[in-house]
Design an enzyme around this catalytic site. Sequence first.
Site, PDB file in Angstrom:
ATOM      1  N   VAL A 129      40.934  36.017  33.976  1.00 13.48           N
ATOM      2  CA  VAL A 129      40.087  36.452  35.085  1.00 13.48           C
ATOM      3  C   VAL A 129      39.292  35.273  35.647  1.00 13.48           C
ATOM      4  CG1 VAL A 129      38.304  38.058  35.833  1.00 13.48           C
ATOM      5  CG2 VAL A 129      39.874  38.708  33.980  1.00 13.48           C
ATOM      6  N   LYS A 130      39.479  34.999  36.937  1.00 12.99           N
ATOM      7  CA  LYS A 130      38.715  33.942  37.597  1.00 12.99           C
ATOM      8  C   LYS A 130      37.388  34.516  38.082  1.00 12.99           C
ATOM      9  CE  LYS A 130      40.609  30.747  40.240  1.00 12.99           C
ATOM     10  NZ  LYS A 130      41.416  30.105  41.317  1.00 12.99           N
ATOM     11  N   ILE A 131      36.322  33.846  37.682  1.00 15.73           N
ATOM     12  CA  ILE A 131      34.968  34.270  38.026  1.00 15.73           C
ATOM     13  C   ILE A 131      34.263  33.104  38.710  1.00 15.73           C
ATOM     14  CG2 ILE A 131      32.760  35.091  37.128  1.00 15.73           C
ATOM     15  CD1 ILE A 131      34.806  37.132  36.538  1.00 15.73           C
ATOM     16  N   VAL A 154      43.695  35.247  37.878  1.00 10.99           N
ATOM     17  CA  VAL A 154      43.560  36.191  38.987  1.00 10.99           C
ATOM     18  C   VAL A 154      42.073  36.361  39.258  1.00 10.99           C
ATOM     19  CG1 VAL A 154      44.119  38.489  39.835  1.00 10.99           C
ATOM     20  CG2 VAL A 154      45.637  37.375  38.173  1.00 10.99           C
TER      21      VAL A 154
END
Length: 223
Positions: free
Chosen positions: A85-87, A59
């Site tokens: 977590v997509k960064i 996400v």
Amino acid sequence: MKIFLDTANIDEIRTGVNWGIVDGVTTNPTLISKEAVNGKKYGDIIREILKIVDGPVSVEVVSTKYEGMVEEARKIHGLGDNAVVKIPMTEDGLRAIKTLSSEHINTNCTLVFNPIQALLAAKAGATYVSPFVGRLDDIGEDGMQIIDMIRTIFNNYIIKTQILVASIRNPIHVLRSAVIGADVVTVPFNVLKSLMKHPKTDEGLAKFLEDWKKVSPDGKLIL
């Protein structure tokens, strides 16, 4: 090699999971915006996906600043143990990945377009790096070549960060990823379906069924 589904469509995800070949899901703001209709909210869509899928669900944060990324990441992490977590691959993104890694929050560094970016993300502590092969192909580069180079670099230094091949457009991308030794591919639903198809499979099945009717006119198997 693991296969993730690159979608936020609940029906597609359920179908892929039921086939028994989907190990996880990746999403992004664009994919989720397509599903955020008829009163559906961002958080509701993500929560539903997390319930359907046992494996990792990526996400993406929408903030571009370090503080905002970290704040959003902690909220995403709180949605479920399998939330990743997509960064984005930026200066602030690398800093956020380092902080989140120290808090044992899994991260997926996205929008990676060269091997050095992948190496930096790994050094910052990313759980996954996502090189975008299709977008490189679009501008005349060989997207799969960077997967090969990243694999070599990670092998050279025993880097545990997983290579998650993204922006996949066709089965050849999947095949080459597997041959190179990528850890994960994330594919759109149409590509996932196409992986199962071969004209000789259809031809062979039709022949078997035709021959079987000579033994059993109604086509049933009686034991």
